[in-house]
Design a protein around this motif. Structure first.
Motif, PDB file in Angstrom:
ATOM      1  N   MET A   1     -71.874  73.880  84.589  1.00  0.00           N
ATOM      2  CA  MET A   1     -70.745  74.266  84.085  1.00  0.00           C
ATOM      3  C   MET A   1     -70.914  75.298  83.000  1.00  0.00           C
ATOM      4  SD  MET A   1     -68.467  71.690  81.766  1.00  0.00           S
ATOM      5  CE  MET A   1     -68.136  70.680  82.799  1.00  0.00           C
ATOM      6  N   ALA A   2     -70.235  76.719  83.371  1.00  0.00           N
ATOM      7  CA  ALA A   2     -70.511  77.677  82.381  1.00  0.00           C
ATOM      8  C   ALA A   2     -70.027  77.505  81.260  1.00  0.00           C
ATOM      9  CB  ALA A   2     -69.823  78.762  83.188  1.00  0.00           C
ATOM     10  N   ILE A   3     -70.697  77.982  80.253  1.00  0.00           N
ATOM     11  CA  ILE A   3     -70.289  78.117  78.998  1.00  0.00           C
ATOM     12  C   ILE A   3     -69.209  79.152  78.541  1.00  0.00           C
ATOM     13  CG2 ILE A   3     -70.935  78.318  76.324  1.00  0.00           C
ATOM     14  CD1 ILE A   3     -73.927  77.643  77.078  1.00  0.00           C
ATOM     15  N   VAL A   4     -68.163  78.862  77.945  1.00  0.00           N
ATOM     16  CA  VAL A   4     -66.881  79.619  77.523  1.00  0.00           C
ATOM     17  C   VAL A   4     -66.571  79.865  76.313  1.00  0.00           C
ATOM     18  CG1 VAL A   4     -64.492  80.317  78.135  1.00  0.00           C
ATOM     19  CG2 VAL A   4     -66.188  79.531  80.114  1.00  0.00           C
ATOM     20  N   VAL A   5     -66.319  80.624  75.405  1.00  0.00           N
ATOM     21  CA  VAL A   5     -65.862  80.926  74.070  1.00  0.00           C
ATOM     22  C   VAL A   5     -64.359  80.929  74.492  1.00  0.00           C
ATOM     23  CG1 VAL A   5     -65.468  82.162  72.190  1.00  0.00           C
ATOM     24  CG2 VAL A   5     -67.711  81.919  72.959  1.00  0.00           C
ATOM     25  N   GLN A   6     -63.678  79.654  74.322  1.00  0.00           N
ATOM     26  CA  GLN A   6     -62.297  79.518  74.609  1.00  0.00           C
ATOM     27  C   GLN A   6     -61.243  80.064  73.648  1.00  0.00           C
ATOM     28  OE1 GLN A   6     -61.157  78.557  77.336  1.00  0.00           O
ATOM     29  NE2 GLN A   6     -62.605  77.265  78.225  1.00  0.00           N
ATOM     30  N   SER A  30     -64.845  66.633  72.442  1.00  0.00           N
ATOM     31  CA  SER A  30     -66.001  67.012  73.098  1.00  0.00           C
ATOM     32  C   SER A  30     -66.229  68.530  73.231  1.00  0.00           C
ATOM     33  CB  SER A  30     -66.300  66.377  74.468  1.00  0.00           C
ATOM     34  OG  SER A  30     -65.718  67.096  75.678  1.00  0.00           O
ATOM     35  N   ASN A  31     -65.230  69.566  72.656  1.00  0.00           N
ATOM     36  CA  ASN A  31     -65.590  70.594  72.640  1.00  0.00           C
ATOM     37  C   ASN A  31     -66.727  71.146  71.569  1.00  0.00           C
ATOM     38  OD1 ASN A  31     -62.326  71.999  72.846  1.00  0.00           O
ATOM     39  ND2 ASN A  31     -63.695  71.370  74.506  1.00  0.00           N
ATOM     40  N   LEU A  32     -67.459  72.106  71.609  1.00  0.00           N
ATOM     41  CA  LEU A  32     -68.436  72.315  70.632  1.00  0.00           C
ATOM     42  C   LEU A  32     -67.692  73.534  69.585  1.00  0.00           C
ATOM     43  CD1 LEU A  32     -71.261  72.112  69.285  1.00  0.00           C
ATOM     44  CD2 LEU A  32     -72.023  73.805  70.864  1.00  0.00           C
ATOM     45  N   LEU A  33     -67.510  73.452  68.277  1.00  0.00           N
ATOM     46  CA  LEU A  33     -67.040  74.303  67.362  1.00  0.00           C
ATOM     47  C   LEU A  33     -68.440  74.703  66.454  1.00  0.00           C
ATOM     48  CD1 LEU A  33     -64.246  72.025  65.872  1.00  0.00           C
ATOM     49  CD2 LEU A  33     -64.004  73.567  67.835  1.00  0.00           C
ATOM     50  N   VAL A  34     -68.604  75.964  66.218  1.00  0.00           N
ATOM     51  CA  VAL A  34     -69.595  76.634  65.638  1.00  0.00           C
ATOM     52  C   VAL A  34     -68.924  77.291  64.513  1.00  0.00           C
ATOM     53  CG1 VAL A  34     -71.476  78.172  65.926  1.00  0.00           C
ATOM     54  CG2 VAL A  34     -70.775  76.804  67.981  1.00  0.00           C
ATOM     55  N   LEU A 100     -66.241  76.333  71.788  1.00  0.00           N
ATOM     56  CA  LEU A 100     -67.026  76.565  73.200  1.00  0.00           C
ATOM     57  C   LEU A 100     -66.696  75.289  74.216  1.00  0.00           C
ATOM     58  CD1 LEU A 100     -68.549  78.507  71.198  1.00  0.00           C
ATOM     59  CD2 LEU A 100     -70.442  78.002  72.489  1.00  0.00           C
ATOM     60  N   THR A 101     -66.663  75.645  75.417  1.00  0.00           N
ATOM     61  CA  THR A 101     -66.774  74.474  76.161  1.00  0.00           C
ATOM     62  C   THR A 101     -67.738  74.815  77.207  1.00  0.00           C
ATOM     63  OG1 THR A 101     -65.370  75.745  77.887  1.00  0.00           O
ATOM     64  CG2 THR A 101     -64.243  74.203  76.277  1.00  0.00           C
ATOM     65  N   GLY A 102     -68.455  73.688  78.042  1.00  0.00           N
ATOM     66  CA  GLY A 102     -69.702  73.795  78.825  1.00  0.00           C
ATOM     67  C   GLY A 102     -70.798  74.014  78.155  1.00  0.00           C
ATOM     68  N   ALA A 103     -71.011  73.741  76.838  1.00  0.00           N
ATOM     69  CA  ALA A 103     -72.251  74.036  75.922  1.00  0.00           C
ATOM     70  C   ALA A 103     -72.968  72.758  75.829  1.00  0.00           C
ATOM     71  CB  ALA A 103     -71.851  74.933  74.809  1.00  0.00           C
ATOM     72  N   GLN A 104     -74.112  72.662  75.773  1.00  0.00           N
ATOM     73  CA  GLN A 104     -75.000  71.574  75.277  1.00  0.00           C
ATOM     74  C   GLN A 104     -75.116  71.723  73.663  1.00  0.00           C
ATOM     75  OE1 GLN A 104     -78.696  70.449  76.848  1.00  0.00           O
ATOM     76  NE2 GLN A 104     -78.308  71.706  78.871  1.00  0.00           N
ATOM     77  N   ASN A 105     -74.935  70.679  72.876  1.00  0.00           N
ATOM     78  CA  ASN A 105     -75.251  70.528  71.385  1.00  0.00           C
ATOM     79  C   ASN A 105     -76.612  70.876  71.220  1.00  0.00           C
ATOM     80  OD1 ASN A 105     -74.885  70.278  68.660  1.00  0.00           O
ATOM     81  ND2 ASN A 105     -74.388  68.082  68.873  1.00  0.00           N
ATOM     82  N   VAL A 106     -77.060  71.994  71.481  1.00  0.00           N
ATOM     83  CA  VAL A 106     -78.605  72.097  71.617  1.00  0.00           C
ATOM     84  C   VAL A 106     -78.439  73.653  70.916  1.00  0.00           C
ATOM     85  CG1 VAL A 106     -80.668  72.433  72.460  1.00  0.00           C
ATOM     86  CG2 VAL A 106     -79.342  70.392  73.011  1.00  0.00           C
ATOM     87  N   MET A 208     -78.007  82.308  67.752  1.00  0.00           N
ATOM     88  CA  MET A 208     -78.146  81.173  68.293  1.00  0.00           C
ATOM     89  C   MET A 208     -78.052  81.172  69.868  1.00  0.00           C
ATOM     90  SD  MET A 208     -77.273  79.236  65.480  1.00  0.00           S
ATOM     91  CE  MET A 208     -78.195  80.500  64.662  1.00  0.00           C
ATOM     92  N   LEU A 209     -79.137  80.364  70.531  1.00  0.00           N
ATOM     93  CA  LEU A 209     -79.145  80.389  71.959  1.00  0.00           C
ATOM     94  C   LEU A 209     -78.927  79.211  72.470  1.00  0.00           C
ATOM     95  CD1 LEU A 209     -80.118  81.830  74.750  1.00  0.00           C
ATOM     96  CD2 LEU A 209     -82.313  80.922  74.277  1.00  0.00           C
ATOM     97  N   ILE A 210     -77.874  78.907  73.058  1.00  0.00           N
ATOM     98  CA  ILE A 210     -77.034  77.432  73.526  1.00  0.00           C
ATOM     99  C   ILE A 210     -77.187  77.523  75.104  1.00  0.00           C
ATOM    100  CG2 ILE A 210     -75.102  75.987  73.198  1.00  0.00           C
ATOM    101  CD1 ILE A 210     -74.351  77.731  70.869  1.00  0.00           C
ATOM    102  N   PRO A 211     -77.659  76.604  75.534  1.00  0.00           N
ATOM    103  CA  PRO A 211     -77.911  76.165  77.130  1.00  0.00           C
ATOM    104  C   PRO A 211     -76.439  75.626  77.550  1.00  0.00           C
ATOM    105  CG  PRO A 211     -79.143  74.512  76.120  1.00  0.00           C
ATOM    106  CD  PRO A 211     -78.717  75.331  74.995  1.00  0.00           C
ATOM    107  N   GLU A 212     -76.109  76.070  78.807  1.00  0.00           N
ATOM    108  CA  GLU A 212     -74.985  75.346  79.439  1.00  0.00           C
ATOM    109  C   GLU A 212     -75.023  73.837  79.581  1.00  0.00           C
ATOM    110  OE1 GLU A 212     -73.803  77.036  83.100  1.00  0.00           O
ATOM    111  OE2 GLU A 212     -75.898  76.743  84.007  1.00  0.00           O
ATOM    112  N   LEU A 213     -74.038  73.328  79.761  1.00  0.00           N
ATOM    113  CA  LEU A 213     -74.136  71.550  79.923  1.00  0.00           C
ATOM    114  C   LEU A 213     -74.283  71.563  81.335  1.00  0.00           C
ATOM    115  CD1 LEU A 213     -73.373  68.942  78.678  1.00  0.00           C
ATOM    116  CD2 LEU A 213     -71.036  69.180  79.415  1.00  0.00           C
TER     117      LEU A 213
END
Length: 225
Positions: A1-6, A30-34, A100-106, A208-213
């Protein structure tokens, strides 16, 4: 699942607490907010004092700081139109928020300051998986009297997209800030980071480096009968 800044939003420069920022559009559970916070505090942990956000990393130039915080959206966030972010002090603050969608919380974090050159060395980041996303925040103070541009890394430079920028403000006596992002297919080290210095002051950078979900496989091998 590709990471996208929505979507993204910004607020700045503000001089009272709490600081209000419009919620990025379309937030779903479940969206990741930064959240990138820029301020005239010597300690990055003093910019934001809000229990709803988790501190990730920060950097100071000696008198001005940048902090990065995160939050995993819940159902309640879907109806939020404005976030009121509590600050530790009532000083000048700017905010940039990304959804962000498709991003791990890492998060793998690197931060550094640079004076005058716009070159940040020894900041290698090596993604553990392909197509990880790099989020890159820069705070130029005090003479950030132009746009922050020319973002690049030494090895396999990707195409960068600016999420938001906060312009230099003379009345506020503060510089400029920018957050850009890029997907990087390679799993090699990035090498040094550099930008075109917009002025002759101090620069603070955090990346920040964030891996995809990784989605579980939808198919399974049939069991033997």
């Amino acid at each position: 699942m590709a990471i996208v800044v929505q979507s993204s939003s910004k607020a700045g420069w503000l001089s009272s607490s709490p600081c209000d920022i419009t919620a990025p559009s379309g937030i779903q559970s479940s969206n990741l907010l930064v959240l990138f916070a820029f301020g005239k505090q010597g300690d990055p942990t003093e910019i934001i004092d809000d229990a709803d956000w988790t501190y990730v990393d920060g950097i100071t130039t000696g008198g001005e700081s940048m902090a990065i915080l995160k939050r995993v959206a819940t159902v309640a966030d879907q109806s939020v139109s404005t976030y009121s972010i509590d600050t530790a002090v009532t000083d000048i603050t700017g905010l940039i928020m990304l959804r962000l969608t498709g991003a791990q919380n890492v998060f793998t974090n690197r931060s550094e300051q640079s004076v005058d050159t716009g070159v940040f060395t020894s900041l290698d980041l090596t993604p553990s998986v392909a197509n990880s996303m790099i989020l890159w925040g820069v705070f130029a103070y005090p003479s950030g009297d132009g746009p922050i541009s020319g973002h690049q890394i030494a090895t396999d430079n990707p195409t960068w997209t600016e999420a938001q920028a906060i312009s230099y403000s003379v009345p506020m006596a503060i510089g400029s800030a920018s957050v850009v992002y890029a997907l990087r297919a390679e799993t090699t080290a990035t090498g040094d980071f550099s930008i075109n210095d917009p002025g002759n002051g101090q620069l603070a950078m955090a990346v920040m480096l964030i891996p995809e979900l990784i989605s579980p496989s939808a198919s399974m091998s049939p069991s033997a009968s």
